[in-house]
Design a protein around this motif. Structure first.
Motif, PDB file in Angstrom:
ATOM      1  N   ARG A 257       0.974  -1.232  -0.029  1.00  0.00           N
ATOM      2  CA  ARG A 257       0.140   0.045   0.075  1.00  0.00           C
ATOM      3  C   ARG A 257       0.884   1.199   0.025  1.00  0.00           C
ATOM      4  NH1 ARG A 257       1.972  -2.527   4.670  1.00  0.00           N
ATOM      5  NH2 ARG A 257       1.581  -1.396   6.694  1.00  0.00           N
ATOM      6  N   ARG A 258       0.201   2.467  -0.385  1.00  0.00           N
ATOM      7  CA  ARG A 258       1.138   3.677  -0.322  1.00  0.00           C
ATOM      8  C   ARG A 258       1.556   4.108   1.049  1.00  0.00           C
ATOM      9  NH1 ARG A 258       1.776   6.262  -4.924  1.00  0.00           N
ATOM     10  NH2 ARG A 258       0.653   5.300  -6.701  1.00  0.00           N
ATOM     11  N   VAL A 259       2.773   4.336   1.173  1.00  0.00           N
ATOM     12  CA  VAL A 259       3.382   4.748   2.556  1.00  0.00           C
ATOM     13  C   VAL A 259       4.512   5.932   2.415  1.00  0.00           C
ATOM     14  CG1 VAL A 259       3.011   2.707   3.601  1.00  0.00           C
ATOM     15  CG2 VAL A 259       5.237   3.132   2.347  1.00  0.00           C
ATOM     16  N   THR A 260       4.868   6.703   3.175  1.00  0.00           N
ATOM     17  CA  THR A 260       5.808   7.761   2.927  1.00  0.00           C
ATOM     18  C   THR A 260       6.825   7.735   4.206  1.00  0.00           C
ATOM     19  OG1 THR A 260       4.709   9.494   4.302  1.00  0.00           O
ATOM     20  CG2 THR A 260       3.838   9.061   2.225  1.00  0.00           C
ATOM     21  N   LEU A 261       8.017   8.240   3.986  1.00  0.00           N
ATOM     22  CA  LEU A 261       8.991   8.338   4.873  1.00  0.00           C
ATOM     23  C   LEU A 261       8.706   9.590   5.976  1.00  0.00           C
ATOM     24  CD1 LEU A 261      12.061   8.135   2.815  1.00  0.00           C
ATOM     25  CD2 LEU A 261      11.557   6.627   4.627  1.00  0.00           C
ATOM     26  N   ASP A 262       7.431  10.153   5.913  1.00  0.00           N
ATOM     27  CA  ASP A 262       7.075  11.014   6.999  1.00  0.00           C
ATOM     28  C   ASP A 262       6.956  10.461   8.225  1.00  0.00           C
ATOM     29  OD1 ASP A 262       7.114  13.231   5.029  1.00  0.00           O
ATOM     30  OD2 ASP A 262       4.993  12.787   4.642  1.00  0.00           O
ATOM     31  N   GLY A 263       6.861   9.206   8.403  1.00  0.00           N
ATOM     32  CA  GLY A 263       6.573   8.643   9.845  1.00  0.00           C
ATOM     33  C   GLY A 263       6.031   7.110   9.367  1.00  0.00           C
ATOM     34  N   PRO A 264       6.103   6.430  10.428  1.00  0.00           N
ATOM     35  CA  PRO A 264       5.548   5.132  10.419  1.00  0.00           C
ATOM     36  C   PRO A 264       4.017   5.012   9.769  1.00  0.00           C
ATOM     37  CG  PRO A 264       6.297   5.282  12.683  1.00  0.00           C
ATOM     38  CD  PRO A 264       6.211   6.581  12.033  1.00  0.00           C
ATOM     39  N   PRO A 265       3.633   3.831   8.941  1.00  0.00           N
ATOM     40  CA  PRO A 265       2.348   3.755   8.392  1.00  0.00           C
ATOM     41  C   PRO A 265       1.202   3.743   9.388  1.00  0.00           C
ATOM     42  CG  PRO A 265       3.587   2.457   7.425  1.00  0.00           C
ATOM     43  CD  PRO A 265       4.601   2.866   8.579  1.00  0.00           C
ATOM     44  N   ALA A 266       0.034   4.214   9.038  1.00  0.00           N
ATOM     45  CA  ALA A 266      -1.211   4.174   9.987  1.00  0.00           C
ATOM     46  C   ALA A 266      -1.293   2.750  10.466  1.00  0.00           C
ATOM     47  CB  ALA A 266      -2.357   4.698   9.413  1.00  0.00           C
ATOM     48  N   GLY A 267      -1.544   2.521  11.763  1.00  0.00           N
ATOM     49  CA  GLY A 267      -1.714   1.506  12.264  1.00  0.00           C
ATOM     50  C   GLY A 267      -0.243   0.587  12.417  1.00  0.00           C
ATOM     51  N   TRP A 268       0.682   1.103  12.250  1.00  0.00           N
ATOM     52  CA  TRP A 268       1.894   0.272  12.453  1.00  0.00           C
ATOM     53  C   TRP A 268       2.236  -0.573  13.659  1.00  0.00           C
ATOM     54  CZ3 TRP A 268       5.273  -1.485   8.945  1.00  0.00           C
ATOM     55  CH2 TRP A 268       6.457  -2.193   9.435  1.00  0.00           C
ATOM     56  N   ALA A 269       2.067   0.342  14.664  1.00  0.00           N
ATOM     57  CA  ALA A 269       2.439  -0.429  15.851  1.00  0.00           C
ATOM     58  C   ALA A 269       1.631  -1.610  15.997  1.00  0.00           C
ATOM     59  CB  ALA A 269       1.931   0.701  17.157  1.00  0.00           C
ATOM     60  N   ALA A 270       0.266  -1.677  15.870  1.00  0.00           N
ATOM     61  CA  ALA A 270      -0.526  -3.158  15.879  1.00  0.00           C
ATOM     62  C   ALA A 270       0.073  -4.002  14.877  1.00  0.00           C
ATOM     63  CB  ALA A 270      -1.877  -2.944  16.017  1.00  0.00           C
ATOM     64  N   GLU A 271       0.222  -3.450  13.559  1.00  0.00           N
ATOM     65  CA  GLU A 271       0.681  -4.627  12.281  1.00  0.00           C
ATOM     66  C   GLU A 271       2.078  -5.030  12.835  1.00  0.00           C
ATOM     67  OE1 GLU A 271       1.786  -3.992   7.724  1.00  0.00           O
ATOM     68  OE2 GLU A 271       0.900  -2.326   8.873  1.00  0.00           O
ATOM     69  N   ALA A 272       2.930  -4.316  13.124  1.00  0.00           N
ATOM     70  CA  ALA A 272       4.411  -4.737  13.419  1.00  0.00           C
ATOM     71  C   ALA A 272       4.423  -5.826  14.512  1.00  0.00           C
ATOM     72  CB  ALA A 272       5.171  -3.479  13.757  1.00  0.00           C
ATOM     73  N   ARG A 273       3.608  -5.309  15.649  1.00  0.00           N
ATOM     74  CA  ARG A 273       3.708  -6.190  16.876  1.00  0.00           C
ATOM     75  C   ARG A 273       3.108  -7.510  16.491  1.00  0.00           C
ATOM     76  NH1 ARG A 273      -0.298  -4.178  19.725  1.00  0.00           N
ATOM     77  NH2 ARG A 273       0.912  -2.587  20.452  1.00  0.00           N
ATOM     78  N   THR A 274       1.866  -7.698  15.678  1.00  0.00           N
ATOM     79  CA  THR A 274       1.395  -8.811  15.375  1.00  0.00           C
ATOM     80  C   THR A 274       2.535  -9.828  14.461  1.00  0.00           C
ATOM     81  OG1 THR A 274      -0.783  -7.853  15.302  1.00  0.00           O
ATOM     82  CG2 THR A 274      -0.194 -10.051  14.063  1.00  0.00           C
TER      83      THR A 274
END
Length: 288
Positions: A257-274
């Motif tokens: 999906r579309r992402v940028t270097l402005d910061g972590p993607p939306a919902g990143w904390a939960a996605e990455a933890r899983t």
């Protein structure tokens, strides 16, 4: 007291000068002022390319601590990295490959302060593979920028290549970090605050690099500890061979999906933890 910014430690291969420029600017924007770099050039690297990259580093104000040429054994990166870490001295080290641009859930000094408060000497991250809109392994121009050239982010490394997507992005100087910065034996990062490691590996020229890697590891010209790295390269070559030289960005398994270097993607904390909680190495690589 606010912690000091970490020292950035990195081993740089024969990347495009534009990538080194973008990489340096990204980490300076995060507050990095001390860059400890080692440049290593495999024997096939053209001398003009090497000279241009070193001149770019000097012009950016990040001259290398060391420059070496020769085979890229599996242990080469680790040895160079650990030498740089010794030179960097006590404190926190930020560990990043030349195609990895980190984004954090908070300013670096706050991330480090939180880790210290929690008694954790490491901070973890998860790789997010960045690719072109149509999956081509594209050339890109500095004026275009990485975000516009490679706007899609997904989970190619572990879901297709069966590679380890975990990263140790920050570590105290006394903490040993495994090959590839994937683990710090004896230390577990906080899975709730994982950095996003934007991984810009999938650019023009990478297929030739992967073929060369397979050939050299298979022949024994480059020493390997396990076949895992070679196997991952083979899986990517097989995939692109079936998709006319491209990465299949429409494959729902990969989650592009579309992402940028402005910061972590939306919902990143939960996605990455899983992902980190559930990820296990393939059986053949379980000893890594």
């Amino acid at each position: 007291m606010t912690p000091a910014p970490p020292v950035l430690v990195a081993v740089i291969g024969p990347v495009e000068p534009a990538l080194l420029t973008a990489w340096t600017a990204h980490y300076r924007a995060l507050g990095i002022t001390d860059f400890r770099l080692a440049f290593h050039f495999p024997d096939h690297t053209p001398a003009p390319w090497r000279d241009q990259l070193l001149a770019t580093a000097a012009g950016l104000g990040v001259p290398p601590a060391t420059v070496s040429t020769g085979p890229w054994h599996e242990h080469t990166n680790t040895q160079l990295r650990d030498t740089l870490r010794e030179q960097a001295g006590p404190g926190w080290h930020l560990l990043a490959d030349s195609d990895e641009l980190h984004t954090y859930p908070a300013p670096l000094t706050e991330v480090i302060a939180a880790a210290e408060t929690a008694g954790r000497p490491v901070v973890g991250g998860l790789m997010l593979d960045r690719v072109a809109p149509d999956g081509r392994l594209a050339h890109w121009q500095a004026e275009t920028g990485l975000d516009r050239a490679f706007p899609l982010g997904g989970h190619l490394t572990h879901r297709l290549l069966h590679g380890d997507p975990r990263k140790i992005v920050l570590a105290r100087s006394e903490v040993s970090v495994a090959s590839g910065n994937h683990r710090a034996p004896g230390h577990r990062p906080d899975h709730g605050t994982l950095a996003c490691v934007h991984h810009f590996k999938w650019r023009a020229g990478v297929l030739d690099d992967l073929r060369r890697r397979v050939e050299n590891f298979t022949s024994g010209a480059w020493a390997e500890h396990t076949p895992a790295v070679r196997d991952e390269a083979g899986r990517l070559l097989e995939h692109t061979g079936r998709h006319h030289g491209r990465i299949d960005v429409a494959d729902p398994r990969l989650g592009f999906r579309r992402v940028t270097l402005d910061g972590p993607p939306a919902g990143w904390a939960a996605e990455a933890r899983t992902i980190v909680t559930r990820w296990r190495p393939p059986a053949a690589n379980s000893h890594r």
